[in-house]
Design an enzyme around this catalytic site. Structure first.
Site, PDB file in Angstrom:
ATOM      1  N   CYS A  35       5.702  21.390 -10.629  1.00 12.42           N
ATOM      2  CA  CYS A  35       6.706  21.836  -9.655  1.00 12.42           C
ATOM      3  C   CYS A  35       7.020  23.312  -9.942  1.00 12.42           C
ATOM      4  O   CYS A  35       6.700  23.819 -11.019  1.00 12.42           O
ATOM      5  CB  CYS A  35       7.931  20.952  -9.867  1.00 12.42           C
ATOM      6  SG  CYS A  35       9.434  21.445  -9.063  1.00 12.42           S
TER       7      CYS A  35
ATOM      8  N   CYS B  76      13.196  17.946 -12.070  1.00 15.73           N
ATOM      9  CA  CYS B  76      14.295  18.224 -11.117  1.00 15.73           C
ATOM     10  C   CYS B  76      14.320  17.225  -9.960  1.00 15.73           C
ATOM     11  O   CYS B  76      15.175  17.306  -9.094  1.00 15.73           O
ATOM     12  CB  CYS B  76      14.206  19.648 -10.584  1.00 15.73           C
ATOM     13  SG  CYS B  76      12.901  19.905  -9.366  1.00 15.73           S
TER      14      CYS B  76
ATOM     15  N   PRO C  31     -11.074 -12.181   2.882  1.00 21.20           N
ATOM     16  CA  PRO C  31     -12.421 -12.769   2.711  1.00 21.20           C
ATOM     17  C   PRO C  31     -12.510 -13.728   1.524  1.00 21.20           C
ATOM     18  O   PRO C  31     -13.439 -14.518   1.437  1.00 21.20           O
ATOM     19  CB  PRO C  31     -13.327 -11.551   2.485  1.00 21.20           C
ATOM     20  CG  PRO C  31     -12.439 -10.405   2.192  1.00 21.20           C
ATOM     21  CD  PRO C  31     -11.066 -10.729   2.675  1.00 21.20           C
TER      22      PRO C  31
ATOM     23  N   CYS D 176       9.700  24.445 -10.830  1.00 21.85           N
ATOM     24  CA  CYS D 176      10.593  24.501 -11.995  1.00 21.85           C
ATOM     25  C   CYS D 176       9.829  24.272 -13.304  1.00 21.85           C
ATOM     26  O   CYS D 176      10.407  24.328 -14.374  1.00 21.85           O
ATOM     27  CB  CYS D 176      11.715  23.471 -11.856  1.00 21.85           C
ATOM     28  SG  CYS D 176      11.240  21.807 -12.361  1.00 21.85           S
TER      29      CYS D 176
ATOM     30  N   ASN E 195       0.821  -1.198   0.000  1.00 20.52           N
ATOM     31  CA  ASN E 195       0.000   0.000   0.000  1.00 20.52           C
ATOM     32  C   ASN E 195       0.860   1.254   0.000  1.00 20.52           C
ATOM     33  O   ASN E 195       1.986   1.254   0.484  1.00 20.52           O
ATOM     34  CB  ASN E 195      -0.930   0.011   1.214  1.00 20.52           C
ATOM     35  CG  ASN E 195      -1.904  -1.144   1.169  1.00 20.52           C
ATOM     36  OD1 ASN E 195      -2.102  -1.743   0.111  1.00 20.52           O
ATOM     37  ND2 ASN E 195      -2.490  -1.478   2.298  1.00 20.52           N
TER      38      ASN E 195
ATOM     39  N   HIS F 177       5.940  -0.479  -2.705  1.00 22.72           N
ATOM     40  CA  HIS F 177       5.533   0.251  -3.918  1.00 22.72           C
ATOM     41  C   HIS F 177       5.607   1.762  -3.735  1.00 22.72           C
ATOM     42  O   HIS F 177       4.933   2.508  -4.435  1.00 22.72           O
ATOM     43  CB  HIS F 177       4.115  -0.155  -4.325  1.00 22.72           C
ATOM     44  CG  HIS F 177       4.031  -1.572  -4.824  1.00 22.72           C
ATOM     45  ND1 HIS F 177       2.876  -2.320  -4.800  1.00 22.72           N
ATOM     46  CD2 HIS F 177       4.980  -2.379  -5.370  1.00 22.72           C
ATOM     47  CE1 HIS F 177       3.119  -3.523  -5.299  1.00 22.72           C
ATOM     48  NE2 HIS F 177       4.387  -3.587  -5.641  1.00 22.72           N
TER      49      HIS F 177
ATOM     50  N   ALA G 109     -10.194  -7.919   7.375  1.00 24.54           N
ATOM     51  CA  ALA G 109      -8.970  -7.781   8.163  1.00 24.54           C
ATOM     52  C   ALA G 109      -9.214  -7.104   9.516  1.00 24.54           C
ATOM     53  O   ALA G 109      -8.667  -7.535  10.534  1.00 24.54           O
ATOM     54  CB  ALA G 109      -7.935  -7.003   7.363  1.00 24.54           C
TER      55      ALA G 109
HETATM   56  P1  NAD Z   1      -5.609  -6.125  -4.752  1.00 27.27           P
HETATM   57  O1  NAD Z   1      -6.456  -4.914  -5.006  1.00 27.27           O
HETATM   58  O2  NAD Z   1      -5.075  -6.855  -5.911  1.00 27.27           O
HETATM   59  O3  NAD Z   1      -6.414  -7.183  -3.867  1.00 27.27           O
HETATM   60  C1  NAD Z   1      -7.135  -6.819  -2.738  1.00 27.27           C
HETATM   61  C2  NAD Z   1      -7.309  -8.057  -1.873  1.00 27.27           C
HETATM   62  O4  NAD Z   1      -7.900  -7.640  -0.642  1.00 27.27           O
HETATM   63  C3  NAD Z   1      -8.241  -9.107  -2.483  1.00 27.27           C
HETATM   64  O5  NAD Z   1      -7.624 -10.369  -2.340  1.00 27.27           O
HETATM   65  C4  NAD Z   1      -9.512  -9.006  -1.623  1.00 27.27           C
HETATM   66  O6  NAD Z   1     -10.159 -10.249  -1.487  1.00 27.27           O
HETATM   67  C5  NAD Z   1      -8.937  -8.548  -0.303  1.00 27.27           C
HETATM   68  N1  NAD Z   1      -9.880  -7.809   0.550  1.00 27.27           N
HETATM   69  C6  NAD Z   1     -10.939  -7.035   0.212  1.00 27.27           C
HETATM   70  N2  NAD Z   1     -11.519  -6.507   1.299  1.00 27.27           N
HETATM   71  C7  NAD Z   1     -10.818  -6.948   2.368  1.00 27.27           C
HETATM   72  C8  NAD Z   1     -10.919  -6.751   3.784  1.00 27.27           C
HETATM   73  N3  NAD Z   1     -11.868  -5.970   4.317  1.00 27.27           N
HETATM   74  N4  NAD Z   1     -10.020  -7.374   4.577  1.00 27.27           N
HETATM   75  C9  NAD Z   1      -9.042  -8.171   4.060  1.00 27.27           C
HETATM   76  N5  NAD Z   1      -8.897  -8.385   2.744  1.00 27.27           N
HETATM   77  C10 NAD Z   1      -9.761  -7.791   1.906  1.00 27.27           C
HETATM   78  O7  NAD Z   1      -4.495  -5.626  -3.779  1.00 27.27           O
HETATM   79  P2  NAD Z   1      -2.963  -5.905  -3.765  1.00 27.27           P
HETATM   80  O8  NAD Z   1      -2.701  -7.345  -3.710  1.00 27.27           O
HETATM   81  O9  NAD Z   1      -2.432  -5.032  -2.701  1.00 27.27           O
HETATM   82  O10 NAD Z   1      -2.424  -5.370  -5.174  1.00 27.27           O
HETATM   83  C11 NAD Z   1      -2.856  -4.144  -5.738  1.00 27.27           C
HETATM   84  C12 NAD Z   1      -1.768  -3.099  -5.966  1.00 27.27           C
HETATM   85  O11 NAD Z   1      -2.388  -1.814  -5.997  1.00 27.27           O
HETATM   86  C13 NAD Z   1      -0.802  -3.026  -4.860  1.00 27.27           C
HETATM   87  O12 NAD Z   1       0.409  -3.190  -5.421  1.00 27.27           O
HETATM   88  C14 NAD Z   1      -0.918  -1.621  -4.245  1.00 27.27           C
HETATM   89  O13 NAD Z   1       0.303  -0.942  -4.400  1.00 27.27           O
HETATM   90  C15 NAD Z   1      -1.894  -0.880  -5.093  1.00 27.27           C
HETATM   91  N6  NAD Z   1      -3.034  -0.292  -4.330  1.00 27.27           N
HETATM   92  C16 NAD Z   1      -2.805   0.302  -3.126  1.00 27.27           C
HETATM   93  C17 NAD Z   1      -3.867   0.811  -2.388  1.00 27.27           C
HETATM   94  C18 NAD Z   1      -3.570   1.462  -1.047  1.00 27.27           C
HETATM   95  O14 NAD Z   1      -2.491   1.999  -0.856  1.00 27.27           O
HETATM   96  N7  NAD Z   1      -4.490   1.396  -0.086  1.00 27.27           N
HETATM   97  C19 NAD Z   1      -5.162   0.715  -2.876  1.00 27.27           C
HETATM   98  C20 NAD Z   1      -5.361   0.103  -4.139  1.00 27.27           C
HETATM   99  C21 NAD Z   1      -4.277  -0.404  -4.845  1.00 27.27           C
HETATM  100 ZN    ZN Z   2      11.001  20.471 -10.477  1.00 30.45          ZN
END
Ligand code: NAD
Ligand code: ZN
Length: 248
Positions: free
Chosen positions: A149, A131, A215, A151, A103, A120, A233
């Site tokens: 930015c 820059c 889930p 610049c 995330n 990530h 979660a």
């Molecule tokens: P994903 O979006 O591919 O998968 C999400 C997973 O979370 C699924 O398996 C789903 O079943 C599960 N899920 C849904 N609700 C849930 C809950 N309440 N509790 C537990 N699990 C739950 O996510 P990923 O595997 O992290 O890959 C997506 C990419 O996108 C990542 O690399 C990330 O960098 C980026 N991303 C980040 C964010 C953030 O920063 N919050 C949000 C969206 C995407």
């Molecule tokens: Zn700049």
């Protein structure tokens, strides 16, 4: 499920070498939609198209308008939920030593975890394409799209887009702590985004127990993971932490 929660709590209470790998699912209860799964951004747009570095470079204004603008709004409003808070408590109890997160929302740090590998990158900062200066996302005005930015260079999120390399120091450290841990909690990740998707397998090969909290089943379920606790979660982690506290 009740039994699996107790079993996990017993394992955690005995171990000091626990790490967590988290994905977008851990922040769903904070109001940030995931890419895949129910309610995911993928139902509206294709992140492989919009979150790919080639799309951004081709048309930064379009990606700012369709993806980044909304993300800025959502991430700025989000607060840690019971999953982030529970993982921070596990660190406080001396059980969880680090989190590898996919995330970019900064919520683990906001909840109090001190060793968070942002695999990530981070959405908290924007970086100038010209820059390389970094600016806090919260301070970026959206009056002009794409934002620029001082610049004159175009700003981009300081995250890893699809098609970009993972910073080598993150790869190195994630791989090291995965090989050293006894238990890996794999929370809210669909485990399909390479190379983060390989991390649980690496830990497993070095003898770690892999516990999924999600889930829905993932490609790890029934193969790499020892078991999956099926649920959201926030609720599952809160219950696990309450059980752990009874055992200490
Ligand atoms: P994903 O979006 O591919 O998968 C999400 C997973 O979370 C699924 O398996 C789903 O079943 C599960 N899920 C849904 N609700 C849930 C809950 N309440 N509790 C537990 N699990 C739950 O996510 P990923 O595997 O992290 O890959 C997506 C990419 O996108 C990542 O690399 C990330 O960098 C980026 N991303 C980040 C964010 C953030 O920063 N919050 C949000 C969206 C995407
Ligand atoms: Zn700049």
């Amino acid at each position: 499920m009740e039994n699996l929660i107790k079993k996990t709590a017993r394992d955690l209470a005995k171990s000091k070498k626990v790490i967590a790998l988290t994905g977008a699912g851990v922040s769903v209860e904070s109001g940030i939609p995931p890419f895949r799964g129910k309610g995911g951004i993928w139902e509206k747009i294709d992140p492989m198209e919009f979150a790919h570095i080639d799309s951004f470079m081709r048309d930064p204004a379009k990606v700012w308008d369709i993806l980044i603008r909304e993300m800025k709004d959502v991430v700025e409003k989000a607060r840690p939920n019971d999953a982030h808070i529970g993982l921070a408590r596990l660190e406080e109890l001396g059980i969880l030593s680090a989190i590898i997160t996919q995330n970019v929302d900064g919520l683990h740090q906001l909840a109090g975890n001190t060793d968070v590998i942002e695999f990530h990158g981070t959405f908290a900062l924007q970086r100038c394409l010209k820059c390389a200066k970094k600016i806090e996302t919260a301070k970026v005005s959206l009056d002009e799209i794409p934002p620029k930015c001082e610049c004159g260079g175009i700003l981009r999120p300081d995250c890893v887009f699809f098609g970009e390399m993972i910073p080598p120091q993150h790869l190195f450290r994630s791989s090291k702590i995965s090989r050293e841990c006894e238990i890996m909690l794999v929370v809210g990740t669909s485990a399909v985004v390479y190379p983060a998707s390989n991390i649980p397998g690496d830990a497993k090969k070095s003898g770690a127990k892999i516990i999924e909290i999600n889930p829905e089943n993932t490609p790890l379920t029934g193969s790499i993971s020892d078991y999956i606790i099926k649920g959201n979660a926030g609720k599952v982690i809160k219950e696990i932490v309450s059980e752990v506290e009874l055992l200490l």
